[in-house]
Every structure is written in structure tokens, then in C-alpha cells.
Design a protein around this motif. Sequence first.
Motif, short mmCIF file in Angstrom:
data_model
loop_
_atom_site.label_atom_id
_atom_site.label_comp_id
_atom_site.label_asym_id
_atom_site.label_seq_id
_atom_site.Cartn_x
_atom_site.Cartn_y
_atom_site.Cartn_z
N LEU A 161 0.84 45.71 76.28
CA LEU A 161 0.03 44.74 75.54
C LEU A 161 0.89 43.67 74.88
CD1 LEU A 161 -2.80 46.90 73.93
CD2 LEU A 161 -2.89 45.41 75.93
N THR A 162 2.11 44.03 74.47
CA THR A 162 2.97 43.00 73.89
C THR A 162 3.39 42.01 74.96
OG1 THR A 162 4.89 44.45 74.15
CG2 THR A 162 3.84 44.41 72.00
N PHE A 213 0.47 33.64 74.64
CA PHE A 213 0.72 32.77 73.49
C PHE A 213 2.07 32.05 73.53
CE2 PHE A 213 -2.65 35.48 71.93
CZ PHE A 213 -3.45 34.59 71.22
N VAL A 214 3.07 32.66 74.09
CA VAL A 214 4.40 32.04 74.14
C VAL A 214 5.00 32.25 75.52
CG1 VAL A 214 5.06 31.88 71.70
CG2 VAL A 214 5.19 34.08 72.86
N ARG A 215 4.39 31.63 76.50
CA ARG A 215 4.75 31.84 77.89
C ARG A 215 6.20 31.47 78.18
NH1 ARG A 215 0.51 29.22 81.66
NH2 ARG A 215 -0.74 30.70 80.46
N GLU A 216 6.71 30.46 77.46
CA GLU A 216 8.09 30.03 77.73
C GLU A 216 9.11 31.09 77.34
OE1 GLU A 216 7.10 28.51 73.63
OE2 GLU A 216 6.09 28.83 75.54
N VAL A 217 8.79 31.91 76.31
CA VAL A 217 9.69 32.99 75.94
C VAL A 217 9.74 34.03 77.06
CG1 VAL A 217 10.14 34.84 74.28
CG2 VAL A 217 9.27 32.63 73.49
N THR A 218 8.56 34.35 77.62
CA THR A 218 8.50 35.29 78.74
C THR A 218 9.29 34.76 79.93
OG1 THR A 218 6.31 36.03 78.01
CG2 THR A 218 6.94 36.54 80.27
N ALA A 261 8.89 43.01 74.67
CA ALA A 261 8.75 41.67 75.21
C ALA A 261 9.97 40.81 74.92
CB ALA A 261 7.50 41.00 74.65
N VAL A 262 10.62 41.02 73.77
CA VAL A 262 11.80 40.23 73.40
C VAL A 262 12.96 41.14 72.99
CG1 VAL A 262 12.74 38.46 71.86
CG2 VAL A 262 10.37 38.28 72.67
N PHE A 263 12.78 41.93 71.94
CA PHE A 263 13.88 42.68 71.34
C PHE A 263 14.68 43.49 72.35
CE2 PHE A 263 15.53 46.45 69.09
CZ PHE A 263 16.30 45.84 68.12
N HIS A 264 13.99 44.24 73.19
CA HIS A 264 14.67 45.12 74.13
C HIS A 264 15.20 44.38 75.36
CE1 HIS A 264 12.25 47.99 71.73
NE2 HIS A 264 13.33 48.73 71.87
N ARG A 265 14.96 43.07 75.43
CA ARG A 265 15.46 42.27 76.54
C ARG A 265 16.61 41.36 76.14
NH1 ARG A 265 10.50 40.17 80.26
NH2 ARG A 265 9.90 42.21 81.08
N LEU A 266 17.00 41.44 74.89
CA LEU A 266 18.08 40.57 74.41
C LEU A 266 19.41 40.95 75.05
CD1 LEU A 266 17.21 40.45 70.59
CD2 LEU A 266 16.91 38.61 72.25
N ARG A 267 20.29 39.96 75.09
CA ARG A 267 21.67 40.19 75.50
C ARG A 267 22.59 39.73 74.39
NH1 ARG A 267 19.10 42.74 78.30
NH2 ARG A 267 19.17 43.02 80.56
N PRO A 268 23.42 40.63 73.81
CA PRO A 268 23.58 42.02 74.20
C PRO A 268 22.36 42.87 73.87
CG PRO A 268 24.76 41.59 72.17
CD PRO A 268 24.27 40.25 72.67
N ILE A 269 22.17 43.95 74.64
CA ILE A 269 21.05 44.84 74.40
C ILE A 269 21.25 45.52 73.04
CG2 ILE A 269 19.83 46.89 75.22
CD1 ILE A 269 20.82 46.18 78.04
#
Length: 204
Positions: free
Chosen positions: A41-42, A49-54, A121-129
Motif C-alpha cells: 500500500l505504501t 502522489f509522488v510518482r517521481e520519487v518512485t 517505498a523510500v527508506f528501505h531503498r536508500l543507498r546506502p541501505i
Amino acid sequence: MVGWRMAALELPPVTVQGRLTVPLRQVAQAVAVRFRLDGRLTHLFMSLFVREVTTYLREADAPARIAAREEVAACIAAHRPRVVIAHSLGTVVAYEALHAHPELELDLLVTLGSPLALPHAVFHRLRPIPDGTGSRPPGVRRWVNVADHGDPVAIPRPFTAYFPEVDLDLAESIGLFAFHPATNYLGSAAVAAAVAPYLAPVRE
């Protein structure tokens, strides 16, 4: 200070929400926290709502993602600002750029309306993880985060639960019902107070 335009990357700007959108932010936060185990759902919320972040986070080593953070790093290296202010997707790009280039030093990083803490959606996809929690970029001396009370992108709260090394996590009222760009954040009292100590000229 130095800024950059996300339009140069052909990514539309994300707007901030006013106090009348607090219920929307609360629903978005409940979804992000309640369904954090699978994140479906996230992901749906972000794509709506924030397609560019995806788009930016879709692939860890996508050429556009690397180019974006390298452009930001090059801009900081060239201008050597004391303060960098980043908004929405810009906070994600700046975070990754500063981690990728630990030689870059800042007195202050200000993140506005940031989705950095959004699970999956964001946090777990950051680099560095992130290793449990996210870390302050090594060259950043002070980090201030500001989120509008009704901003459904800047979730979940508190931001410090995901980034405990943030020095100050502030909730601000940007407007009653203000679908406005980052300029509304930049005009807030919280941002003015955060950057004021760094505006005086440096004496040798």
C-alpha cells in the motif's frame, strides 16, 4: 547556500499540503506503519502522489539515479556552500549524494517535506541501505528536518525514529490549504530560524 532545480531532471515538483490535509497525512501514515511488513500500500500511495520519487528509486543503479546524485555532488563541490536546503525528492537525492561523497562538508543540511523515512517505498531503498536506522551523511555537521503538519509525503512521524542523528525535527504549519511548491517551506519561521546562524559572513 546552493540550490538545484529538479525540473532539470524532467521530474515534476512535489507540492506541500496545508492544515486541512492533516487527515490525509494521518491516513497515509497509518497505512505506512500498519502495512510496513509488505509495503504494497505504501508503494501504491507513492505511485499515486509522488510518482517521481518512485521513478527515481525504481532501480538502485539506474543511470538517471546516479546522474542525479552526481550532479548534486558536483554542484556542492563547485560552490562549497555552508548550507544545503533540499525539498521532497531533493532530500532523497541530497542524502544519497552526500553519502556517496563523504569528502563533501556542510555546516547544515535542511530537509523539507521529506519522504526519506517512508518504509519500503523510500527508506528501505536508500543507498546506502539503512542498517536499522538511517545515518547522517558523514560530512554534515548539523541536520534539521522540517515537515508541514498536513504533508502526506513527509511520513511517518517522528522522523527521528528512522534518522536518530537528526539534530532537530520540526513540525510547521505552512498554510491552511496550501498546495504550493517548496517556496512555502522556505518562507516558514522554522526554516528561517534554522538557517539564520549561518547567514552572517564568516570572519577569518
